[in-house]
Design an enzyme around this catalytic site. Structure first.
Site, mmCIF file in Angstrom:
data_model
loop_
_atom_site.group_PDB
_atom_site.id
_atom_site.type_symbol
_atom_site.label_atom_id
_atom_site.label_comp_id
_atom_site.label_asym_id
_atom_site.label_seq_id
_atom_site.Cartn_x
_atom_site.Cartn_y
_atom_site.Cartn_z
ATOM 1 C CG ASP A 248 -2.097 1.049 0.943
ATOM 2 O OD1 ASP A 248 -2.122 1.667 -0.139
ATOM 3 O OD2 ASP A 248 -2.929 1.236 1.840
ATOM 4 C CB ALA B 185 -5.044 8.452 4.763
ATOM 5 N N GLY B 186 -1.860 7.843 4.232
ATOM 6 C CA GLY B 186 -0.983 7.045 3.382
ATOM 7 C C GLY B 186 0.482 7.211 3.715
HETATM 8 O O1 DOR Z 1 -3.825 5.475 3.533
HETATM 9 C C1 DOR Z 1 -4.239 5.308 2.405
HETATM 10 N N1 DOR Z 1 -3.732 6.010 1.384
HETATM 11 N N2 DOR Z 1 -5.217 4.448 2.207
HETATM 12 C C2 DOR Z 1 -5.822 4.335 1.018
HETATM 13 O O2 DOR Z 1 -6.707 3.533 0.891
HETATM 14 C C3 DOR Z 1 -5.440 5.219 -0.102
HETATM 15 C C4 DOR Z 1 -4.063 5.680 0.045
HETATM 16 C C5 DOR Z 1 -3.684 6.814 -0.855
HETATM 17 O O3 DOR Z 1 -3.957 6.722 -2.058
HETATM 18 O O4 DOR Z 1 -3.098 7.786 -0.378
HETATM 19 ZN ZN ZN Z 2 -7.035 1.312 0.656
HETATM 20 ZN ZN ZN Z 3 -4.016 1.731 -1.214
#
Ligand code: DOR
Ligand code: ZN
Ligand code: ZN
Length: 398
Positions: free
Chosen positions: A266, A282-283
Site C-alpha cells: 500500500d 492518509a498514506g
Molecule cells: O492510507 C491510504 N492512502 N489508504 C488508502 O486507501 C489510499 C491511500 C492513498 O492513495 O493515499
Molecule cells: Zn485502501
Molecule cells: Zn491503497
C-alpha cells in the site's frame, strides 16, 4: 546479455540450495552447481537469492499527482526494495475509470524499471467501461472513505459491479468486509481484500474465506501500532489507521495460519509538507522498506524465508494468474532479488528513492538488505545504482 548469479543460497521449492543461477534471454535457464560462461557475473557468496517481489498494492500517483511520485520514481523505489512487479491503484487524477484513462496509463508506465499491472477503478457510472477493460489486476472498489473521490456507497451499484467485473479488489473495513464477502459468494467472484488490519477482521475472514477470497496485509500494520501514530502523528496516518498491539498480533497469527495470502505495501506517498500539515492525507510509502523489514523479521524468527517468499511472490503470481513468475525455476522469468540477511543498517529518509523522500520507519535499525535486483534478466539495481532498462506490463490470466 547472459548473467550468472554465483555462489549464493537459492530459494527453490521452499529450500535454500547452494546453486548458481544462469540467466539468459530474460529467463532463468539453469539452476546448477556448474559455472556456465556468462557476459556478467554477480558474486552472491554469503547472500540469498529469492524470486523478485510482486507487490499487489502500489499508488504510483501518475497521472495528476506526480509531485508525490510517478511511474519512474516508484519503480526506482521498487527496484531498491527488491520489488520486480507492482500493480498500480486507480485513485489518480483523473482516476482510472475508462479505457482511455487506462490506455494513457499504459503509455506513462512504459518508463518503469520494474514490471507492472493496473487496477481499474469503479465509479457510480462506469459499468460499461468495466466490461471492456482488458488485462487488469482487478476492479478496485473503495467501500470506505480514503484518499481521492472514489468512495462508492450505493449498494445497488456495488452489487452491479460484483455481477459484471471478473475480479474485484476492495478497500473495505469492518462491516464493509462482510458485505464484500457476501457479494463475492453470491456472484462466485474473485475477491481481493486489501490491507486487512484488525483482529476482528482477521477472525471474520478466517471463518468466511473460500478459495476465491484473498487477504492482504500491509507492512505498516505489521510493524507499527496506534502508539506510533500518537508519536508520529500525520507521518503514521493511513487508512485503515494503525491499530493496537492485539490487532497486530492477530495479523501475525493470520500469517502463520494462512488466513493472510499476501503482503502488499500500500505504497501511498505524500509529500512531507502535506503530511506535516494540519490535515494530513492518509498514506505512507513502503516500497523500499518492505523487504528489509521482512528480512529483519526473519532474523527475529517471526517469519521463515519460505513464508516471506510465498506471501510476497508466489501467492501474488498464483492469485492474479501471472504465469512464469513468483518462484525460482528453470524456464521462469528472471525476476530475482539477491539479499544479504546479515547486513545491518538504519533506514534513513536521505537514502530513499521514492519522490516523497520520507518513511515512517526512518531511524529504524534492520538486519537484512537488498543487494541486487534483476528484472526480465537485466541487472537493473545494485548497491544504489540503477540501469535504465524499461520493463513491461504483466499478463493476467484466469
Ligand atoms: O492510507 C491510504 N492512502 N489508504 C488508502 O486507501 C489510499 C491511500 C492513498 O492513495 O493515499
Ligand atoms: Zn485502501
Ligand atoms: Zn491503497
Amino acid at each position: 546479455m547472459s548473467l550468472l548469479i554465483e555462489g549464493g543460497h537459492v530459494l527453490v521449492e521452499g529450500r535454500l540450495l547452494r546453486e548458481n543461477v544462469f540467466i539468459d534471454k530474460g529467463k532463468i535457464q539453469q539452476i546448477t552447481p556448474q559455472r556456465p560462461n556468462a557476459d556478467q557475473e554477480i558474486n552472491a557468496k554469503g547472500k540469498i537469492v529469492l524470486p523478485g517481489l510482486i507487490d499487489c498494492h502500489v499508488h504510483c500517483r501518475e497521472p495528476g499527482l506526480t509531485h508525490k511520485e510517478d511511474f519512474y520514481t516508484a519503480s526506482m523505489a521498487a527496484a531498491a526494495g527488491g520489488v520486480t512487479t507492482f500493480f498500480d491503484m486507480p485513485n489518480t487524477h483523473p482516476p482510472t475509470f475508462d479505457i482511455e484513462d487506462l490506455e494513457a496509463k499504459r503509455e506513462m508506465a512504459k518508463k518503469s524499471l520494474v514490471n507492472y499491472g493496473f487496477y481499474f477503478g469503479a465509479s457510480s457510472n462506469n459499468i460499461e467501461q468495466i466490461k471492456k477493460a482488458r488485462n487488469i489486476a482487478a476492479v478496485k472498489i473503495y467501500m470506505n472513505e480514503t484518499t481521492g473521490n472514489l468512495l462508492l456507497e450505493n449498494d445497488t451499484i456495488i452489487e452491479e459491479i460484483f455481477k459484471h467485473a471478473p475480479r474485484i479488489a476492495v478497500h473495505a473495513e469492518g462491516e464493509q468486509i462482510r458485505k464484500a464477502i457476501h457479494l463475492a459468494k453470491k456472484y462466485k467472484k474473485f475477491l481481493y481484500l486489501c490491507h486487512i488490519s484488525s483482529k476482528d477482521e482477521i477472525a471474520l475472514i478466517k471463518k468466511e474465506k473460500t478459495e476465491n477470497i484473498f487477504c492482504e496485509v500491509a507492512p505498516h500494520h505489521l510493524f507499527l501500532t496506534d502508539s506510533d501514530h500518537k508519536k508520529m502523528k500525520g507521518l503514521a496516518y493511513m487508512k485503515p489507521v494503525l491499530k493496537s498491539k492485539k490487532d497486530q498480533n492477530a495479523l501475525w497469527k493470520g500469517i502463520e495460519d494462512n488466513t493472510v495470502d499476501t503482503i502488499g505495501t500500500d505504497h501511498a506517498p505524500h509529500t512531507l509538507m502535506e503530511k506535516k500539515s494540519n490535515s494530513p492525507p492518509a498514506g505512507v510509502p513502503g516500497l523500499e522498506t518492505m523487504l528489509p523489514l521482512l528480512l529483519n523479521a526473519v532474523n527475529e524468527k517471526k517469519l521463515t524465508l519460505q513464508k516471506l517468499s510465498e506471501l510476497t511472490a508466489a501467492n501474488p503470481a498464483r492469485i492474479f494468474g501471472i504465469k512464469n513468475k513468483g518462484i525460482i525455476k528453470e524456464g521462469y522469468d528472471a525476476d530475482v532479488v539477491v539479499v544479504d540477511l546479515n547486513k545491518e543498517y538504519k533506514i534513513s529518509n536521505d537514502a530513499l528513492f521514492t519522490k516523497c523522500k520520507w518513511s515512517p520507519f526512518h531511524g529504524k535499525k534492520v538486519k537484512g538488505a537488498v543487494d541486487f535486483t534483476i528484472v526480465n534478466g537485466n541487472l537493473i539495481y545494485h548497491h544504489r545504482e540503477f540501469e535504465r532498462i524499461r520493463a513491461r506490463e504483466v499478463v493476467f490470466s484466469g
